[in-house]
Design an enzyme around this catalytic site. Structure first.
Site, PDB file in Angstrom:
ATOM      1  N   SER A 131       0.852  -1.184   0.000  1.00 33.44           N
ATOM      2  CA  SER A 131       0.000   0.000   0.000  1.00 33.44           C
ATOM      3  C   SER A 131       0.888   1.233   0.000  1.00 33.44           C
ATOM      4  O   SER A 131       2.058   1.161   0.401  1.00 33.44           O
ATOM      5  CB  SER A 131      -0.891   0.013   1.254  1.00 33.44           C
ATOM      6  OG  SER A 131      -1.578   1.237   1.393  1.00 33.44           O
ATOM      7  N   TYR A 144      -3.077  -0.385  10.468  1.00 34.78           N
ATOM      8  CA  TYR A 144      -2.908  -0.907   9.112  1.00 34.78           C
ATOM      9  C   TYR A 144      -1.574  -0.459   8.526  1.00 34.78           C
ATOM     10  O   TYR A 144      -0.829  -1.267   7.949  1.00 34.78           O
ATOM     11  CB  TYR A 144      -4.064  -0.428   8.243  1.00 34.78           C
ATOM     12  CG  TYR A 144      -4.029  -0.900   6.813  1.00 34.78           C
ATOM     13  CD1 TYR A 144      -4.442  -2.189   6.464  1.00 34.78           C
ATOM     14  CD2 TYR A 144      -3.622  -0.052   5.785  1.00 34.78           C
ATOM     15  CE1 TYR A 144      -4.431  -2.625   5.152  1.00 34.78           C
ATOM     16  CE2 TYR A 144      -3.605  -0.472   4.468  1.00 34.78           C
ATOM     17  CZ  TYR A 144      -4.014  -1.753   4.148  1.00 34.78           C
ATOM     18  OH  TYR A 144      -4.005  -2.175   2.847  1.00 34.78           O
TER      19      TYR A 144
END
Length: 240
Positions: A131, A144
């Protein structure tokens, strides 16, 4: 590596980006695609006998071992499965631990199980979907982002350790993708088809890293700058 004729395994293949990876692999000529999921009964094979539903739960070591035994012909592993609990770093510790267990240790378990498989089959490629949050954090993404940052280091370590067996390790960085995980994100969503296509192009080019959108490219450039260039809030911190 060529996608045509390859044997791929995609984790989290029942929906979202994982399902799109399956579709794009088939379109690119893969000989077989193991569509792995905790719920393989939800896999839509589109009537294509190249799709093989496979049970694989990142939190269940026995299922990971079983999957590696059943899919002993894999030449391309796509580590796609993951979770986002949207927990701040000072939020619920149990949720943060769950993100690490799934995104870091679960993905590592799959990679460890399939590394010998890839080696026996000539090396192949190992893809890990990371990501843009591997490199920066937002207030509601602490857990996260921390997990994805750790997974980035894991991916770099795998790349070095698997070099001798000719396995190329590809790190994929992207912003919010138009899937269920980003359902509350209203803008700047990336089409999952674009992410999958760019990733497979990277695999065929033996790339080490795939940056799928401008956000990821911009953040990557900022890694060499002072930390306040990444976080504007630090430019105006309160003074005593």
């Amino acid at each position: 590596m060529h996608i045509t004729g390859s044997v791929a395994l995609v984790t989290g293949a029942n929906r979202g980006l994982g399902r799109t990876f399956v579709d794009e692999l088939l379109a690119a000529g893969a000989a077989k695609v193991y569509a792995a999921s905790r719920r393989p009964e939800e896999i839509d094979d589109h009537g294509d006998d190249r799709v093989v539903p496979l049970h694989l739960d990142l939190s269940d070591p026995a299922s990971v071992t079983s999957a590696a035994t059943q899919a002993g012909d894999v030449t391309l592993l796509v580590n796609n499965a993951g979770i986002n609990t949207f927990t701040p770093i000072l939020g619920d510790e149990a949720e943060i631990r769950r993100e690490f267990e799934t995104n870091v240790f679960g993905t590592l378990a799959v990679s460890r199980a399939f590394a010998p498989v890839l080696g026996r089959n000539g090396g192949g490629s190992l893809v890990t979907v990371l990501s843009s949050l591997s490199w920066f954090v937002t207030p509601d993404s602490g857990g996260y982002a921390a997990a994805k940052s750790a997974l980035w280091s894991v991916t770099n370590a795998l790349r070095l350790e698997l070099l001798a067996q000719h396995t190329n390790v590809v790190a994929v960085h992207c912003g919010a993708i138009a899937t269920d995980m980003a359902s509350d994100t209203a803008r700047n969503l990336i089409a999952p088809e674009d992410v999958a296509k760019l990733t497979l192009e990277g695999v065929e080019a033996d790339a080490y890293e795939v940056l799928t959108d401008e956000l990821s490219r911009r953040v990557r450039r900022l890694l060499g700058e002072p930390v306040e260039a990444m976080y504007r809030a630090l430019q105006n911190r309160p003074t005593s």
